[in-house]
Structure formats: structure tokens, C-alpha cells
Design a protein around this motif. Structure first.
Motif, mmCIF file in Angstrom:
data_model
loop_
_atom_site.group_PDB
_atom_site.id
_atom_site.type_symbol
_atom_site.label_atom_id
_atom_site.label_comp_id
_atom_site.label_asym_id
_atom_site.label_seq_id
_atom_site.Cartn_x
_atom_site.Cartn_y
_atom_site.Cartn_z
ATOM 1 N N GLN A 79 0.609 -1.085 0.080
ATOM 2 C CA GLN A 79 0.504 -0.249 -0.280
ATOM 3 C C GLN A 79 0.777 1.398 -0.144
ATOM 4 O O GLN A 79 1.965 1.250 0.605
ATOM 5 N N PRO A 80 0.357 2.345 -0.550
ATOM 6 C CA PRO A 80 1.364 3.494 -0.594
ATOM 7 C C PRO A 80 1.215 3.857 0.242
ATOM 8 O O PRO A 80 0.414 4.230 1.220
ATOM 9 N N ALA A 81 2.390 5.106 1.016
ATOM 10 C CA ALA A 81 2.412 5.480 2.544
ATOM 11 C C ALA A 81 1.579 6.409 2.569
ATOM 12 O O ALA A 81 1.521 7.359 1.801
ATOM 13 N N ILE A 82 1.330 6.593 3.432
ATOM 14 C CA ILE A 82 0.034 7.929 3.758
ATOM 15 C C ILE A 82 0.656 8.630 4.403
ATOM 16 O O ILE A 82 1.644 9.130 4.876
ATOM 17 N N PRO A 83 0.225 9.875 3.609
ATOM 18 C CA PRO A 83 1.555 11.516 3.140
ATOM 19 C C PRO A 83 0.647 12.206 5.145
ATOM 20 O O PRO A 83 0.193 12.114 5.326
#
Length: 72
Positions: free
Chosen positions: A58-62
Motif C-alpha cells: 500500500q502507498p504510504a499515507i502522507p
């Protein structure tokens, strides 16, 4: 027709076969029926095993700062 896990259009590959096991270097599959096979090869003995599929990360949460939410 019953919908299979991960869809009905699964490309056969030794990487996801129930008859094979990934080698220690990760570049080949050790098949119980055909011996050493490349990852993306397949044969007529292919049996899909959904537990061998590695999910995408999953992409990292900003991270947001308080000033991002301030109304000026």
C-alpha cells in the motif's frame, strides 16, 4: 459462473502454482512434476494457489501539518 479469487482471468505461471515451490534465490520454481522451471513459465499441470500470491504494498499515507488545514 462463480467468480474466483483475484478474478477469472488469471494467467498461468509457475510462480502461483500449487505444484511448485520458489527456490532459495527466488529466480526459479522447484516443481514436483517438471523439476526446475522459470517463474513465469507454465505447463498443463498448473493448479492456481491463491496463497502464493504476494500482495502489492500500500502507498504510504502522507503526513499533514496543522498549517495544511488552516484557512487564511
Amino acid at each position: 459462473m462463480k467468480r474466483k479469487l483475484y478474478g477469472n482471468n488469471i494467467q498461468p505461471s509457475c510462480e502461483h502454482c500449487a505444484n511448485g515451490k520458489r527456490s532459495s534465490d527466488g529466480k526459479a520454481v522447484l516443481c514436483t512434476r517438471r523439476g526446475v522451471m522459470p517463474l513465469y513459465h507454465s505447463c498443463r499441470h498448473f493448479e492456481y494457489d491463491p496463497l502464493k500470491r504476494v500482495p502489492f504494498r500500500q502507498p504510504a499515507i502522507p503526513r499533514y501539518e496543522e498549517e495544511d488545514f488552516a484557512i487564511e
